[in-house]
Design a protein around this motif. Structure first.
Motif, PDB file in Angstrom:
ATOM      1  N   LYS A   1     -36.482 -93.225  -7.947  1.00 37.88           N
ATOM      2  CA  LYS A   1     -36.695 -94.448  -8.720  1.00 37.88           C
ATOM      3  C   LYS A   1     -37.649 -94.209  -9.886  1.00 37.88           C
ATOM      4  CE  LYS A   1     -39.631 -97.470  -7.433  1.00 37.88           C
ATOM      5  NZ  LYS A   1     -40.425 -98.401  -6.665  1.00 37.88           N
ATOM      6  N   THR A   2     -38.712 -93.471  -9.648  1.00 34.99           N
ATOM      7  CA  THR A   2     -39.722 -93.244 -10.689  1.00 34.99           C
ATOM      8  C   THR A   2     -39.382 -92.091 -11.621  1.00 34.99           C
ATOM      9  OG1 THR A   2     -41.024 -91.796  -9.255  1.00 34.99           O
ATOM     10  CG2 THR A   2     -41.577 -94.165  -9.235  1.00 34.99           C
ATOM     11  N   GLY A   3     -38.335 -91.352 -11.300  1.00 35.41           N
ATOM     12  CA  GLY A   3     -37.927 -90.243 -12.163  1.00 35.41           C
ATOM     13  C   GLY A   3     -38.561 -88.914 -11.803  1.00 35.41           C
ATOM     14  N   LYS A   4     -39.356 -88.867 -10.735  1.00 38.30           N
ATOM     15  CA  LYS A   4     -39.943 -87.592 -10.308  1.00 38.30           C
ATOM     16  C   LYS A   4     -38.851 -86.643  -9.826  1.00 38.30           C
ATOM     17  CE  LYS A   4     -44.475 -89.413  -9.314  1.00 38.30           C
ATOM     18  NZ  LYS A   4     -45.466 -89.742  -8.314  1.00 38.30           N
ATOM     19  N   PHE A   5     -37.810 -87.213  -9.228  1.00 35.37           N
ATOM     20  CA  PHE A   5     -36.589 -86.460  -8.929  1.00 35.37           C
ATOM     21  C   PHE A   5     -35.584 -86.876  -9.985  1.00 35.37           C
ATOM     22  CE2 PHE A   5     -37.069 -86.086  -3.993  1.00 35.37           C
ATOM     23  CZ  PHE A   5     -38.041 -85.124  -4.164  1.00 35.37           C
ATOM     24  N   LYS A   6     -35.208 -85.949 -10.848  1.00 36.56           N
ATOM     25  CA  LYS A   6     -34.246 -86.272 -11.910  1.00 36.56           C
ATOM     26  C   LYS A   6     -32.867 -86.523 -11.333  1.00 36.56           C
ATOM     27  CE  LYS A   6     -37.135 -85.951 -15.225  1.00 36.56           C
ATOM     28  NZ  LYS A   6     -37.648 -87.127 -15.829  1.00 36.56           N
TER      29      LYS A   6
ATOM     30  N   MET B   1     -16.030 -86.760  -6.939  1.00 35.91           N
ATOM     31  CA  MET B   1     -16.458 -87.749  -7.909  1.00 35.91           C
ATOM     32  C   MET B   1     -17.851 -87.402  -8.423  1.00 35.91           C
ATOM     33  SD  MET B   1     -16.769 -91.818  -7.266  1.00 35.91           S
ATOM     34  CE  MET B   1     -18.420 -92.406  -7.244  1.00 35.91           C
ATOM     35  N   ILE B   2     -18.006 -87.374  -9.727  1.00 32.29           N
ATOM     36  CA  ILE B   2     -19.297 -87.106 -10.349  1.00 32.29           C
ATOM     37  C   ILE B   2     -19.999 -88.445 -10.598  1.00 32.29           C
ATOM     38  CG2 ILE B   2     -20.453 -86.133 -12.366  1.00 32.29           C
ATOM     39  CD1 ILE B   2     -19.051 -83.960 -10.889  1.00 32.29           C
ATOM     40  N   ILE B   3     -21.223 -88.536 -10.122  1.00 33.54           N
ATOM     41  CA  ILE B   3     -21.994 -89.765 -10.272  1.00 33.54           C
ATOM     42  C   ILE B   3     -23.028 -89.563 -11.371  1.00 33.54           C
ATOM     43  CG2 ILE B   3     -23.597 -91.345  -9.119  1.00 33.54           C
ATOM     44  CD1 ILE B   3     -22.194 -90.572  -6.475  1.00 33.54           C
ATOM     45  N   ASN B   4     -23.060 -90.462 -12.339  1.00 36.03           N
ATOM     46  CA  ASN B   4     -24.064 -90.419 -13.395  1.00 36.03           C
ATOM     47  C   ASN B   4     -25.408 -90.831 -12.783  1.00 36.03           C
ATOM     48  OD1 ASN B   4     -25.863 -91.491 -15.451  1.00 36.03           O
ATOM     49  ND2 ASN B   4     -24.163 -91.213 -16.866  1.00 36.03           N
ATOM     50  N   GLN B   5     -26.339 -89.887 -12.720  1.00 37.50           N
ATOM     51  CA  GLN B   5     -27.612 -90.121 -12.034  1.00 37.50           C
ATOM     52  C   GLN B   5     -28.481 -91.166 -12.742  1.00 37.50           C
ATOM     53  OE1 GLN B   5     -28.998 -88.284  -9.164  1.00 37.50           O
ATOM     54  NE2 GLN B   5     -26.988 -87.440  -8.770  1.00 37.50           N
ATOM     55  N   GLU B   6     -28.471 -91.179 -14.068  1.00 36.48           N
ATOM     56  CA  GLU B   6     -29.269 -92.173 -14.786  1.00 36.48           C
ATOM     57  C   GLU B   6     -28.726 -93.581 -14.550  1.00 36.48           C
ATOM     58  OE1 GLU B   6     -32.231 -92.107 -16.357  1.00 36.48           O
ATOM     59  OE2 GLU B   6     -32.299 -90.057 -15.607  1.00 36.48           O
ATOM     60  N   GLU B   7     -27.418 -93.708 -14.544  1.00 31.65           N
ATOM     61  CA  GLU B   7     -26.799 -95.002 -14.262  1.00 31.65           C
ATOM     62  C   GLU B   7     -27.117 -95.435 -12.831  1.00 31.65           C
ATOM     63  OE1 GLU B   7     -22.331 -96.426 -13.456  1.00 31.65           O
ATOM     64  OE2 GLU B   7     -22.643 -95.596 -15.466  1.00 31.65           O
ATOM     65  N   LEU B   8     -27.054 -94.490 -11.915  1.00 27.79           N
ATOM     66  CA  LEU B   8     -27.375 -94.773 -10.519  1.00 27.79           C
ATOM     67  C   LEU B   8     -28.822 -95.235 -10.383  1.00 27.79           C
ATOM     68  CD1 LEU B   8     -26.345 -94.712  -7.567  1.00 27.79           C
ATOM     69  CD2 LEU B   8     -27.121 -92.327  -7.469  1.00 27.79           C
ATOM     70  N   ARG B   9     -29.740 -94.559 -11.089  1.00 28.32           N
ATOM     71  CA  ARG B   9     -31.157 -94.928 -11.049  1.00 28.32           C
ATOM     72  C   ARG B   9     -31.348 -96.366 -11.564  1.00 28.32           C
ATOM     73  NH1 ARG B   9     -34.311 -90.870 -11.163  1.00 28.32           N
ATOM     74  NH2 ARG B   9     -33.150 -89.802 -12.793  1.00 28.32           N
ATOM     75  N   GLU B  10     -30.679 -96.712 -12.654  1.00 20.86           N
ATOM     76  CA  GLU B  10     -30.796 -98.065 -13.205  1.00 20.86           C
ATOM     77  C   GLU B  10     -30.225 -99.110 -12.245  1.00 20.86           C
ATOM     78  OE1 GLU B  10     -32.580 -99.232 -15.765  1.00 20.86           O
ATOM     79  OE2 GLU B  10     -33.279 -97.150 -15.774  1.00 20.86           O
TER      80      GLU B  10
ATOM     81  N   VAL C   1     -37.285 -92.623   2.546  1.00 19.03           N
ATOM     82  CA  VAL C   1     -37.886 -93.562   1.605  1.00 19.03           C
ATOM     83  C   VAL C   1     -38.662 -92.835   0.503  1.00 19.03           C
ATOM     84  CG1 VAL C   1     -40.026 -94.019   2.878  1.00 19.03           C
ATOM     85  CG2 VAL C   1     -39.030 -95.807   1.454  1.00 19.03           C
ATOM     86  N   ALA C   2     -39.257 -91.692   0.806  1.00 16.62           N
ATOM     87  CA  ALA C   2     -39.988 -90.928  -0.210  1.00 16.62           C
ATOM     88  C   ALA C   2     -39.036 -90.381  -1.273  1.00 16.62           C
ATOM     89  CB  ALA C   2     -40.769 -89.789   0.447  1.00 16.62           C
ATOM     90  N   ILE C   3     -37.856 -89.959  -0.858  1.00 18.63           N
ATOM     91  CA  ILE C   3     -36.852 -89.475  -1.805  1.00 18.63           C
ATOM     92  C   ILE C   3     -36.413 -90.618  -2.711  1.00 18.63           C
ATOM     93  CG2 ILE C   3     -34.475 -88.639  -2.016  1.00 18.63           C
ATOM     94  CD1 ILE C   3     -35.033 -86.957   0.528  1.00 18.63           C
ATOM     95  N   LEU C   4     -36.163 -91.783  -2.130  1.00 16.69           N
ATOM     96  CA  LEU C   4     -35.770 -92.942  -2.927  1.00 16.69           C
ATOM     97  C   LEU C   4     -36.854 -93.314  -3.935  1.00 16.69           C
ATOM     98  CD1 LEU C   4     -34.108 -95.173  -0.191  1.00 16.69           C
ATOM     99  CD2 LEU C   4     -32.957 -94.022  -2.093  1.00 16.69           C
ATOM    100  N   SER C   5     -38.085 -93.278  -3.500  1.00 19.29           N
ATOM    101  CA  SER C   5     -39.202 -93.618  -4.365  1.00 19.29           C
ATOM    102  C   SER C   5     -39.312 -92.639  -5.538  1.00 19.29           C
ATOM    103  CB  SER C   5     -40.499 -93.620  -3.565  1.00 19.29           C
ATOM    104  OG  SER C   5     -41.589 -93.949  -4.394  1.00 19.29           O
ATOM    105  N   LYS C   6     -39.216 -91.357  -5.246  1.00 20.50           N
ATOM    106  CA  LYS C   6     -39.313 -90.345  -6.308  1.00 20.50           C
ATOM    107  C   LYS C   6     -38.117 -90.415  -7.251  1.00 20.50           C
ATOM    108  CE  LYS C   6     -42.306 -87.297  -3.758  1.00 20.50           C
ATOM    109  NZ  LYS C   6     -42.493 -86.041  -3.069  1.00 20.50           N
TER     110      LYS C   6
END
Length: 62
Positions: free
Chosen positions: A39-44, A1-10, A32-37
């Protein structure tokens, strides 16, 4: 299953309006650092297995 990352972020940002990031990290096992990055878009994009864990959590808690 392919997950839309932008939709997931929203979806994740929307969840955080009522929930805590530290709780998501504890329940999913995602750092938690991965989740934070993410959320802010530092990790696309998250690795597929991490995105899947977050997607599953959000699906169960929306």
């Amino acid at each position: 299953m392919i997950i839309n990352q932008e939709e997931l972020r929203e979806r994740y940002r929307k969840y955080l309006e009522r929930g805590k990031q530290i709780y998501v990290a504890k329940v999913t096992g995602i750092n938690v650092a991965i989740l934070s990055k993410f959320k802010t878009g530092k990790f696309k994009e998250l690795y597929p297995h991490i995105a899947e864990k977050l997607d599953q959590f959000l699906s169960e808690n929306e």
